[in-house]
Design an enzyme around this catalytic site. Structure first.
Site, PDB file in Angstrom:
ATOM      1  N   GLY A  15     -27.787  -5.144  77.122  1.00 33.94           N
ATOM      2  CA  GLY A  15     -27.788  -4.655  75.745  1.00 33.94           C
ATOM      3  C   GLY A  15     -27.237  -3.253  75.598  1.00 33.94           C
ATOM      4  N   ARG A  19     -29.932   2.025  68.974  1.00 33.35           N
ATOM      5  CA  ARG A  19     -30.937   2.900  68.363  1.00 33.35           C
ATOM      6  C   ARG A  19     -31.323   4.078  69.249  1.00 33.35           C
ATOM      7  NH1 ARG A  19     -35.391  -1.325  66.314  1.00 33.35           N
ATOM      8  NH2 ARG A  19     -34.351  -2.682  67.833  1.00 33.35           N
ATOM      9  N   LYS A 381     -33.155  29.927 100.178  1.00 32.82           N
ATOM     10  CA  LYS A 381     -32.245  28.783 100.245  1.00 32.82           C
ATOM     11  C   LYS A 381     -31.836  28.581 101.690  1.00 32.82           C
ATOM     12  CE  LYS A 381     -28.035  28.990 100.065  1.00 32.82           C
ATOM     13  NZ  LYS A 381     -26.933  28.976 101.099  1.00 32.82           N
ATOM     14  N   ALA A 410     -39.745  44.708 100.747  1.00 37.95           N
ATOM     15  CA  ALA A 410     -39.381  44.416  99.363  1.00 37.95           C
ATOM     16  C   ALA A 410     -37.905  44.706  99.110  1.00 37.95           C
ATOM     17  CB  ALA A 410     -40.239  45.245  98.411  1.00 37.95           C
TER      18      ALA A 410
END
Length: 555
Positions: A15, A19, A381, A410
């Protein structure tokens, strides 16, 4: 008694779904981590059928590619321009029979014998389901299949009752026996038939022979000009077969999706059921309204999910771990006792009793060891961070290996990209790197080594060494008062005992300040001598002259 496996499952996915108002085929819209077609195929495969065939047409290439990805053994059948579910099942049965004949030829001792497999057809139970009914589960299909075999039915249809049955086909039952006389579509139903609340789910089990014979007698004499599969029921009954229904009390199981509103409602219902199942298995879900999990997520006992948590794909959370609040993980493994707070992550592994977040971003290839830490505003990563090692805050660690029990200061960055290739940074075990370090890869910091704050590490640092690259600090006294005179900073410096504006000024600067002060008191100021517009001409010195002994190139 074991229910026989079905000969085949037919999944209707041809189908258009207008809609949905989408460029994506309807059956490829997702909920709980799977497409609607994916949910249908998962339920079909759970029955362990002989074959699965998917009927496709609209956006054929997209749907076919998706089927090949998630169910590579499934067959494909192309529906032609003739509309209707009856036509879809016709082409599916043709495809199944052809596959059965091909399989028989392969199995023959003498495959070249002419016509040896021409009479081979699919036999047994054929299950037909829709590709846009995502909450249909294998358990419900198993019950339908069991009822079909137990009663010796020609056709068994799954039904349910709705308060508002508008748009659905109605089940017509025989008074007394309750057998199904047929199904009438809403557009073809009389006013009296539209009062019936029991509706067709478009989910069936057919005897293959009955289905094949009835399909050849279907027509298109109806309000929509379609080939209705529902007409098979009346034909089968007319031929003396038993046509019965199994009614489910759970309407969500058979509810299809026609637009995004229905998709959203079923997504929420499926999520509610998944969370309820997990809570009964010993998982704490603090706020189910804001917690979402996909069907392939695995959770162990005593896991806690805090508000705003989303777990996608093949995410696994081990016992005692806490995830959230406001955390999204996709294909991430969270170890026992770990905590993950306000974090986005994908294709990463978080070790036992490790800590991540808040505001961390774990990209693919991140592996955090036992009791390790990835802290606030840290992005990683393709990084392996060893047991007990910490990257506490404000850092990017990409294409890196960090040993055990090391600490990264840091605002540190592994500078992994040279504009063409990625390079790797290696930091050993028990290392201590200073704040605001740049590690220009490829570079190695050895075991037990230190680096100074503000260093740019371009060369390897041997084990136990201190790597520094910053020069000695130099203070320029009085710079603010001289260069930023009149500013709040300069005024604060003067109040703290700093120099006045005239202190440590060059002679020219002091003269200018004195000239400005004199002019302010109205005292005439002797102007500086005027200079000619053009410089005076310099004569060429005479050669040999004592006064011109300086070499002209040094003048």
């Amino acid at each position: 008694m074991t229910t026989p496996r079905p000969a085949a499952v037919i999944v209707l996915a041809a189908g258009e779904g207008t809609r949905m108002r989408s460029a994506t085929p309807k059956v490829l819209h997702t909920l709980a981590g799977r497409s609607m077609l994916g949910h249908a195929l998962a339920s079909a495969q759970a029955l362990e059928p002989g074959r699965v065939v998917v009927v496709i047409r609209h956006e054929r290439e997209k749907v076919a590619a998706h089927v090949a990805e998630i169910a590579p053994d499934a067959l494909l059948a192309d529906q032609d321009a003739i509309p209707g579910t009856g036509r879809a099942v016709q082409v599916a049965m043709t495809r199944l029979d052809a596959a059965a004949q091909a399989g028989a030829v392969v199995a023959l001792d003498q495959p070249g014998e002419a016509g040896s497999a021409s009479g081979v057809l699919v036999e047994g139970a054929v299950v037909v389901i829709a590709g846009d009914v995502p909450l249909l589960d294998a358990g419900t299909l198993g019950e339908l299949l069991a009822a079909h075999h137990a009663d010796g039915n020609a056709v068994t249809v799954l039904t349910t009752e709705l308060q508002d049955a508008t748009g659905y086909g109605r089940i017509l039952r025989e008074p007394g026996t309750g057998d199904v006389l047929g199904i009438v579509e809403h557009k073809d139903a009389s006013d009296e038939q539209r009062e019936i609340r029991e509706i067709n789910s478009s989910i069936y089990v057919f005897d293959a022979g009955v289905l094949r014979g009835a399909l050849g007698r279907l027509g298109r004499d109806n309000a929509q000009g379609e080939v209705y599969l529902t007409d098979v029921l009346a034909i089968a009954r007319g031929d003396g077969g038993h046509v019965r229904a199994l009614r489910t009390e759970d309407p969500f199981v058979v509810e299809g999706v026609n637009d995004r509103v229905q998709l959203s409602a079923l997504r929420a219902e499926l999520n509610r059921r998944l969370l309820e199942d997990w809570m009964r298995e010993g998982v704490t879900v603090v706020d189910p309204a804001t917690t979402w999990v996909d069907v392939d997520v695995e959770l162990e006992q005593d896991v806690t999910l805090l508000p705003g948590t989303q777990l996608h794909g093949a995410t696994v959370v081990r016992s005692g771990a806490t995830v959230g609040p406001d955390t999204t993980l996709t294909d991430v493994e969270v170890g026992p006792g770990a905590t993950v707070t306000r974090t986005h992550g994908s294709l990463a592994v978080i070790g036992e009793k490790a800590s991540v977040g808040p505001y961390a971003y774990l990209r693919p290839g991140t592996v955090l060891g036992r009791k390790g830490k990835i802290g606030t505003f840290v992005e990683t990563k393709n990084a392996q961070i060893g047991e007990g090692s910490k990257v506490p805050h404000l850092s990017y660690i990409g294409d890196a290996t960090i040993g055990d029990h090391s600490n990264v200061g840091a605002a540190s960055v592994t500078v992994n990209y040279d504009g063409v290739n990625k390079h790797r940074t290696t930091i050993g075990s028990h290392a201590r790197t200073g704040a605001d370090n740049m590690f220009v890869a490829p570079v190695t910091v050895g075991d037990g080594a230190y680096t100074g704050a503000g260093s740019v590490i371009r060369r390897d640092v041997p084990a136990g060494a201190l790597g520094v690259s910053a020069g000695a600090q130099r203070n320029i006294e009085g710079w603010v008062v001289r260069s930023r005179a009149g500013t709040p900073a300069a005024q604060a410096a003067q109040r703290a005992g700093g120099p006045t504006p005239s202190d440590e000024l060059s002679p020219q600067a002091r003269a200018e300040l004195q000239r400005a002060a004199t002019a302010a008191r109205g005292i005439p100021v002797t102007p500086p001598p005027s200079l000619p517009d053009q410089p005076a001409h310099l004569s060429e010195p005479e050669r040999g002259s004592g006064s011109g002994s300086t070499d002209s190139k040094d003048a």
